[in-house]
Each structure stands twice: as C-alpha cells, then as structure tokens.
Scaffold this motif. Sequence first.
Motif, short mmCIF file in Angstrom:
data_model
loop_
_atom_site.label_atom_id
_atom_site.label_comp_id
_atom_site.label_asym_id
_atom_site.label_seq_id
_atom_site.Cartn_x
_atom_site.Cartn_y
_atom_site.Cartn_z
N LEU A 22 43.89 -48.94 61.68
CA LEU A 22 43.10 -48.40 60.57
C LEU A 22 43.16 -46.87 60.53
N SER A 23 43.23 -46.24 61.69
CA SER A 23 43.16 -44.77 61.76
C SER A 23 44.53 -44.11 61.87
N GLY A 24 45.60 -44.86 61.72
CA GLY A 24 46.93 -44.27 61.64
C GLY A 24 47.58 -43.92 62.96
N VAL A 25 47.04 -44.38 64.08
CA VAL A 25 47.67 -44.09 65.37
C VAL A 25 49.03 -44.78 65.47
N PHE A 26 49.08 -46.03 65.01
CA PHE A 26 50.38 -46.68 64.86
C PHE A 26 50.31 -47.72 63.75
N PRO A 27 51.47 -48.06 63.16
CA PRO A 27 51.47 -49.00 62.05
C PRO A 27 51.51 -50.44 62.55
N PRO A 28 51.13 -51.39 61.70
CA PRO A 28 51.28 -52.80 62.09
C PRO A 28 52.75 -53.20 62.08
N ASP A 29 53.09 -54.21 62.87
CA ASP A 29 54.47 -54.72 62.85
C ASP A 29 54.72 -55.57 61.61
N SER A 30 53.68 -56.22 61.15
CA SER A 30 53.79 -57.00 59.92
C SER A 30 52.42 -57.07 59.27
N GLY A 31 52.39 -57.53 58.02
CA GLY A 31 51.15 -57.55 57.27
C GLY A 31 51.02 -56.31 56.41
N GLU A 32 49.89 -56.18 55.74
CA GLU A 32 49.70 -55.10 54.78
C GLU A 32 48.38 -54.38 55.03
N TYR A 33 48.41 -53.08 54.84
CA TYR A 33 47.22 -52.22 54.95
C TYR A 33 47.00 -51.59 53.58
N LEU A 34 45.81 -51.83 53.01
CA LEU A 34 45.46 -51.23 51.73
C LEU A 34 44.27 -50.30 51.90
N PHE A 35 44.34 -49.13 51.27
CA PHE A 35 43.23 -48.20 51.26
C PHE A 35 42.92 -47.86 49.82
N ASP A 36 41.68 -48.09 49.41
CA ASP A 36 41.28 -47.89 48.01
C ASP A 36 42.15 -48.70 47.06
N GLY A 37 42.58 -49.87 47.52
CA GLY A 37 43.36 -50.76 46.67
C GLY A 37 44.85 -50.48 46.66
#
Length: 248
Positions: free
Chosen positions: A50-65
Amino acid sequence: MTPIAELRNVEKRFGRVYALRGISFSVHRGEVHCLLGDNGAGKTTLIKILSGVFPPDSGEYLFDGRSVRLASPREAMTLGIAVVYQDLALLPLMSVLRNFILGREPTGRMGLLDLRKAEEWVRESLARLGISLDDVHRPLGLLSGGQRQAVAIARAVFFGAKLLILDEPTSALGVRQAAQVLEVIRRMKEMGVGVVFITHNPLHALAVGDRFTVLFQGESLGTYPRGSVNERELTRLMAGGMELGVEG
C-alpha cells in the motif's frame, strides 16, 4: 462509493514462499479498516505494498479509482499515502515543533525559518486531534507514548495524508495512552481520512473500526463489517480459525 485505496487479488512471493496470496482489501474515505493477524500473517507485507515499498507480483492496486504501480514510498506520499510506524521515525531529543516541521520548514523573509508560522501549524494540528501541549519546544521524548503517536499522526495529516496507515500504534501503550490514540483515530475518521489500523488487539480494533480484515499465513480469512463479529470471534480467526461468513 469509490475506495480511496483498493487491492484486488494481490499476491506477493519471496522466493518460493507466499507472503500474500489472493488478497483483496479496500478502505474508503472516513473509514477505519482494521487489519488483524498474528506475527507472520502478512500484515507488514500488505502495508508495504500500500505504501509503495515494493509492488505486488500479481493483482491490481487502485488509488482513487485509478490503477497504480508505485515505484517508491516517496511516490506514495505524493499521492497522499502516509505510514506511521510503531517506532514513529521521530527524534526524541529534538523538540515537538522541530519533529513536526522536519524537512518541510516554513520560511519567511530571506529564507529564514518562520517560527511563528511553525508554532501555528503544530498547535492547530494537535488541537484538531484533541491534544493540547503547553510547550511545543519541549523534547519529544518527554511526552507520553500516546502524545508522541498523536504528533506523528498530526504531522502526516497536516502534510496531506488522504490514506493513513497506522502500524500497531497502541501495542506498547498503557490503557490511558491507548485510549488517547484511539480517540485520535476517531477524529481522523471525522476528518474524512481513510485509516488502515494494524493491530494485534481485537478490543482496540472493535473500539474504532468500521470493518475488520483478518490475515492468517498470507491469506485473508474474510472482511467483516462492524456489528457482525465480536472479540472472541476475531481472536479465533487470528489463531487460524475458519471464516465466519465473508462480506460480499
């Protein structure tokens, strides 16, 4: 209502070990979403995504849509994502005021520190959280644990946090100090800030939470709205009990 932040079917691996597997999680403006789980459950990995330390390997991250792939904590801060860790990352020998403005000092004529403006920032920000300090020039280390947490939270919100992630803010506090921090969290909700509250303590979660997500060994055991789960059930889930009936 569009969540301020949302993870969809996120996974994170370290070598062959899954730290997170198929995690979906969201938090809305003006909501306290409690994230519970024992050590090793995956809470730290989730907040680092959530805080950008590292990205997910899969899946999606949405912020403000909007779908995002954060490259660093600085990029997350630019969006309005702030983390207050248990160790606070503050300097106990430095004054409350200096800790508050560190790195973002207001300047006046000739580029000199505008001390009056800095004091206004600190006093007004703390007052909004129900914290009153007689002397903002006293060393931070002389404050109670609850007051130090309040300073860190007030600083994050003053400098633009839309999503505030609190990592075990009450774990090392006594009853009175923990109650002070819980009241600060309630005020965050009233101010429209989205709050992710990470805790081992079901009672603290139930005192302020709107929804509760329990992780166990990197997997979600469900998300439960307020009123649908009690302390005993949350404790059982944290110990690896079966899902109670996942929120749709």
